[in-house]
Design a protein around this motif. Structure first.
Motif, PDB file in Angstrom:
ATOM      1  N   LEU A  65       0.835  -1.206   0.000  1.00 21.05           N
ATOM      2  CA  LEU A  65       0.000   0.000   0.000  1.00 21.05           C
ATOM      3  C   LEU A  65       0.869   1.257   0.000  1.00 21.05           C
ATOM      4  N   GLU A  66       1.954   1.241   0.764  1.00 22.96           N
ATOM      5  CA  GLU A  66       2.814   2.429   0.803  1.00 22.96           C
ATOM      6  C   GLU A  66       3.475   2.688  -0.549  1.00 22.96           C
ATOM      7  N   VAL A  67       3.901   1.618  -1.207  1.00 25.28           N
ATOM      8  CA  VAL A  67       4.494   1.806  -2.539  1.00 25.28           C
ATOM      9  C   VAL A  67       3.413   2.269  -3.531  1.00 25.28           C
ATOM     10  N   PHE A  68       2.218   1.716  -3.376  1.00 24.01           N
ATOM     11  CA  PHE A  68       1.097   2.133  -4.230  1.00 24.01           C
ATOM     12  C   PHE A  68       0.807   3.627  -4.028  1.00 24.01           C
ATOM     13  N   ALA A  69       0.768   4.049  -2.772  1.00 27.09           N
ATOM     14  CA  ALA A  69       0.497   5.462  -2.476  1.00 27.09           C
ATOM     15  C   ALA A  69       1.615   6.340  -3.039  1.00 27.09           C
ATOM     16  N   ALA A  70       2.858   5.920  -2.849  1.00 24.48           N
ATOM     17  CA  ALA A  70       3.983   6.701  -3.369  1.00 24.48           C
ATOM     18  C   ALA A  70       3.935   6.761  -4.894  1.00 24.48           C
ATOM     19  N   THR A  71       3.532   5.666  -5.517  1.00 22.53           N
ATOM     20  CA  THR A  71       3.410   5.645  -6.982  1.00 22.53           C
ATOM     21  C   THR A  71       2.316   6.609  -7.434  1.00 22.53           C
ATOM     22  N   ALA A  72       1.199   6.582  -6.695  1.00 21.69           N
ATOM     23  CA  ALA A  72       0.105   7.488  -7.031  1.00 21.69           C
ATOM     24  C   ALA A  72       0.582   8.942  -6.944  1.00 21.69           C
ATOM     25  N   HIS A  73       1.482   9.220  -6.017  1.00 27.08           N
ATOM     26  CA  HIS A  73       1.994  10.577  -5.870  1.00 27.08           C
ATOM     27  C   HIS A  73       3.202  10.843  -6.765  1.00 27.08           C
ATOM     28  N   GLY A  74       3.531   9.891  -7.619  1.00 24.22           N
ATOM     29  CA  GLY A  74       4.627  10.085  -8.559  1.00 24.22           C
ATOM     30  C   GLY A  74       6.004  10.051  -7.917  1.00 24.22           C
ATOM     31  N   GLU A  75       6.126   9.334  -6.807  1.00 28.45           N
ATOM     32  CA  GLU A  75       7.393   9.342  -6.075  1.00 28.45           C
ATOM     33  C   GLU A  75       8.216   8.068  -6.233  1.00 28.45           C
ATOM     34  N   THR A  76       7.875   7.221  -7.204  1.00 24.25           N
ATOM     35  CA  THR A  76       8.621   5.973  -7.371  1.00 24.25           C
ATOM     36  C   THR A  76       9.197   5.880  -8.784  1.00 24.25           C
ATOM     37  N   THR A  77      10.159   4.980  -8.953  1.00 19.88           N
ATOM     38  CA  THR A  77      10.601   4.641 -10.313  1.00 19.88           C
ATOM     39  C   THR A  77      10.475   3.138 -10.483  1.00 19.88           C
ATOM     40  N   GLY A  78      10.035   2.729 -11.678  1.00 17.52           N
ATOM     41  CA  GLY A  78       9.870   1.302 -11.949  1.00 17.52           C
ATOM     42  C   GLY A  78       8.472   0.800 -11.623  1.00 17.52           C
ATOM     43  N   TYR A  79       7.615   1.690 -11.128  1.00 23.79           N
ATOM     44  CA  TYR A  79       6.244   1.294 -10.792  1.00 23.79           C
ATOM     45  C   TYR A  79       5.249   2.131 -11.582  1.00 23.79           C
ATOM     46  N   ARG A  80       4.131   1.489 -11.913  1.00 24.22           N
ATOM     47  CA  ARG A  80       3.039   2.248 -12.516  1.00 24.22           C
ATOM     48  C   ARG A  80       1.749   1.483 -12.257  1.00 24.22           C
ATOM     49  N   ILE A  81       0.640   2.137 -12.533  1.00 20.93           N
ATOM     50  CA  ILE A  81      -0.651   1.459 -12.421  1.00 20.93           C
ATOM     51  C   ILE A  81      -0.817   0.643 -13.696  1.00 20.93           C
ATOM     52  N   GLN A  82      -0.714  -0.661 -13.573  1.00 22.79           N
ATOM     53  CA  GLN A  82      -0.802  -1.482 -14.785  1.00 22.79           C
ATOM     54  C   GLN A  82      -2.239  -1.852 -15.117  1.00 22.79           C
ATOM     55  N   ASP A  83      -3.048  -2.073 -14.107  1.00 24.42           N
ATOM     56  CA  ASP A  83      -4.426  -2.473 -14.373  1.00 24.42           C
ATOM     57  C   ASP A  83      -5.371  -1.343 -13.961  1.00 24.42           C
ATOM     58  N   VAL A  84      -5.542  -0.401 -14.888  1.00 26.84           N
ATOM     59  CA  VAL A  84      -6.391   0.756 -14.603  1.00 26.84           C
ATOM     60  C   VAL A  84      -7.843   0.309 -14.416  1.00 26.84           C
ATOM     61  N   GLY A  85      -8.247  -0.699 -15.184  1.00 30.98           N
ATOM     62  CA  GLY A  85      -9.615  -1.216 -15.068  1.00 30.98           C
ATOM     63  C   GLY A  85      -9.895  -1.693 -13.642  1.00 30.98           C
ATOM     64  N   LYS A  86      -8.938  -2.416 -13.077  1.00 28.66           N
ATOM     65  CA  LYS A  86      -9.146  -2.937 -11.721  1.00 28.66           C
ATOM     66  C   LYS A  86      -9.132  -1.796 -10.706  1.00 28.66           C
ATOM     67  N   LEU A  87      -8.269  -0.820 -10.934  1.00 30.95           N
ATOM     68  CA  LEU A  87      -8.249   0.353 -10.049  1.00 30.95           C
ATOM     69  C   LEU A  87      -9.625   1.013 -10.028  1.00 30.95           C
TER      70      LEU A  87
END
Ligand code: CUV
Ligand code: SF4
Length: 629
Positions: A106-128
């Motif tokens: 969840l923390e990595v997900f939150a950081a990704t949502a805030h654009g604070e990670t590298t190598g991560y993205r939302i891959q399944d937008v439909g599921k989101l």
């Protein structure tokens, strides 16, 4: 070690790769988990029965199970309280492990949502989007980022105590939610239930074994419908929702001329970027420069299951294979995150050129190289780790390379979405097949290996007997790997199934044993069970379902067993839990619970007998629903 030297490897594992590597361990004089189990014999009889307590400094205390010696600890706690407290703490430890893994995701997900990670993205937008809508988060005219930020916030709340119940509890059938409310076991906050269990089991707090056990159920539900479910759902959103994929399994997945890197543990968040890094042309070139043909990634345990499910990464083995994998002499690096990683792996690695690389600051291994995980530099760290594996290839001694066996094919990737997709988007065809008796029911065969049981024998035998009798088997964790090695997880294995299940599998092109993922992904089984129950308008406890953990060892497995039973699905354990020193606790778990939650535990070490027991249970549930015999 002397008795071990004489023990026939075929009594230690049914898997030929393990049997061969046990011989290698002996010839090299390297200690394994089986040797250490032997050295521990006889194990403490008080602890086996659960009647020892060291919760305070007036103790440690033991209750004499034969009645001659003390019947109470120094504080006055009798066997029932001691056993219940110990079990409660075990559930809390397992639930905390899964849930802390969920929070990390969840923390990595939150950081990704805030654009604070590298190598991560939302891959399944439909599921989101589906998940957000399910939780009442607005999705229309909003960016993926906005929705993801809100979803992260919402799920963060589930760890605390701000609401009356967890977000995903509403996924369970209505009658089940009402039952949990009536019993007072609806989980409130993920952390809260675990903390409360530690509180209750402190000396002089909850002294009623039944009350402790009820809270044990609530604690486990905070795992199953909370921490673990969050881990599964967010992993799907970030790394992709699994769909059927072919791959290979056993130690034969290690390749002689290649840089072999094993990813071991439970959390997909680092291993996923390592998979990306291993494709980096510069690293592949460097591997070739050192004389390797390329970089070969394999999985171990549940990190392996995560990668197999989503990316088809080959699976080197389950729990008892972790030491043996190093002894192939063909493993450059073992990258570990956390859970189920034996401290012994660094000892074994010292005898070879293998580098053990730890990555979680909360899980350090003396003797390992530590590369601290930081999602802000995910890709860079992934490359650093792969590069260490590549460089270790220069130290490989080709004369010590012994890779047993050819790999076996396995089909994985059966998320609920994939299963419903194969059925045309609705559980109706599966419900019809169950209703008309072509499929008698479904059983989740899950959990670990345990050296007390011939490795994989429990999983493979039980699964085989169930599918022969037209019972669909859903597997996760080490049980999945065991069945994969045994060749029971390819579409052609439909020929091993009874006529009804066989026809259904052949029509759909699927195996009779469906890989649903890692241990946290047991929540996929809950979601599927809820969908079947809702479709029929009944509670989960009325369905012809069962759970089984034939070779369990871990505290997490106890938490899983508890939430599965609390969800209404009777579960059979292949290894005795340490509760038999209390007749009250044993009676409640193996019989009384049935009247409370509509499910109970059974213990049966012999998988042949467990299969009979489960078949009887399933036929009983069918009869109660008025389904044909
Ligand atoms: Ni989580 S918990 S030994 S690796 S299944 Fe395998 Fe799976 Fe048990 Fe651990
Ligand atoms: Fe002994 Fe009671 Fe302390 Fe446990 S809590 S160690 S039984 S005195």
């Amino acid at each position: 070690m002397s008795t071990m030297q004489r023990r026939d490897p075929r009594t230690m594992s049914i898997a030929s790769d393990a049997q061969q590597m046990i011989e290698v361990a002996r010839s090299e004089g390297i200690e394994t988990v089986w040797d250490r189990l032997e050295a521990q014999q006889p194990q403490c009889g008080f602890c086996v029965l659960g009647v020892s307590c060291r919760n305070c400094a007036m103790g440690p205390c033991r209750v004499d199970p034969f009645g001659a010696g003390p019947q109470k600890g120094v504080c006055g706690a009798g066997a029932d309280v001691i056993v219940a407290r110990n079990l409660g703490r075990t559930i809390a430890a397992g639930s905390s492990s899964h849930s802390d893994h969920g929070r990390d995701i969840l923390e990595v997900f939150a950081a990704t949502a805030h654009g604070e990670t590298t190598g991560y993205r939302i891959q399944d937008v439909g599921k989101l989007t589906r998940l957000a809508a399910e939780l009442g988060i607005p999705t229309e005219d909003r960016t993926t980022t906005q929705v993801a930020v809100d979803l992260a916030d919402r799920l963060m709340d589930d760890f605390g105590t701000r609401r009356a119940s967890l977000s995903f509890v509403e996924r369970s059938p209505k009658p089940r939610q009402e039952l949990w409310d009536r019993l007072g076991v609806t989980p409130r906050g993920i952390d809260r239930e675990n903390v409360e269990m530690l509180h209750r089991t402190h000396m002089g707090v909850d002294n009623d074994p039944v009350n402790i056990l009820l809270h044990g159920l609530r604690t486990s539900l905070a795992d199953g419908w909370g921490g673990s479910m969050i881990a599964t759902e967010l992993s799907d959103i970030m790394f992709g929702t699994p769909s059927p994929v072919m791959s290979t399994v056993n130690l034969g997945t290690l390749k002689p001329g290649w840089v072999n890197i094993a990813l071991h543990g439970h959390n997909p968040m680092l291993s996923d970027v390592i998979v990306q890094a291993a494709e980096d042309p510069a690293l592949v070139d460097r591997a070739r420069e050192l004389g390797a043909e390329g970089i070969n990634l394999v999985g171990l345990c549940c990190t392996g299951n995560e990668l197999l499910m989503r990316r088809g990464v080959p699976m080197a083995g389950n729990h008892l294979m972790q030491e043996l994998a190093i002894m192939t002499g063909a493993l450059e690096a073992m990258v570990v995150d956390y859970q189920c990683i034996m401290p012994s792996v660094t000892d074994v690695a010292r005898c070879y050129h293998t580098v053990v690389i730890s990555t979680a600051d909360k899980a350090r291994f003396p003797g390992a190289v530590h590369v601290s995980f930081d999602p802000g530099r995910g890709l860079e760290i992934g490359r650093d780790i792969v590069s260490r594996g590549v460089e270790a290839f220069a130290n490989r001694n080709p004369d010590r390379v012994r890779i047993p066996d050819e790999p076996v094919e396995i089909m994985a990737g059966f998320s609920v979405e994939a299963i419903l997709g194969a059925l045309g988007g609705t559980p109706a065809p599966l419900v019809e097949a169950i209703a008309d008796g072509r499929i008698r029911g479904a059983v989740g065969v899950v959990g670990c290996n345990n050296p007390k049981i011939t490795q994989d024998y429990g999983h493979v035998t039980l699964t085989r007997r169930l599918i022969e009798n037209d019972i669909l088997v859903l597997v996760t964790g080490c049980a999945a790997v065991a069945n994969g090695k045994a060749g029971q997880m390819v579409p052609a294995a439909a020929s091993l199934a009874g006529p009804g299940l066989r026809a259904t599998c052949e029509a759909l092109g699927i195996p009779p044993v469906l890989h649903m993922g890692s241990c946290v992904d047991n929540t996929r089984i809950l979601v599927l069970a809820a969908a079947l129950a809702d479709h029929l308008g009944v509670d989960m406890s009325q369905l012809p379902l069962a759970g089984a953990a034939p070779e369990w060892y871990s505290e997490k497995a106890v938490a899983i067993g508890a939430y599965v039973v609390a969800s209404g699905i009777t579960t059979v354990l292949g290894v005795d839990p340490p509760i038999l020193g209390s007749a009250a606790v044993t009676g409640l778990l193996t019989s009384g619970l049935d009247d409370v939650v509509g499910a109970k535990f059974a213990v049966e070490a012999d998988p042949e007998k467990a299969a009979v027991l489960i078949r009887r249970h399933i036929e009983g549930k069918r009869a109660a629903l008025g389904l044909p015999a």
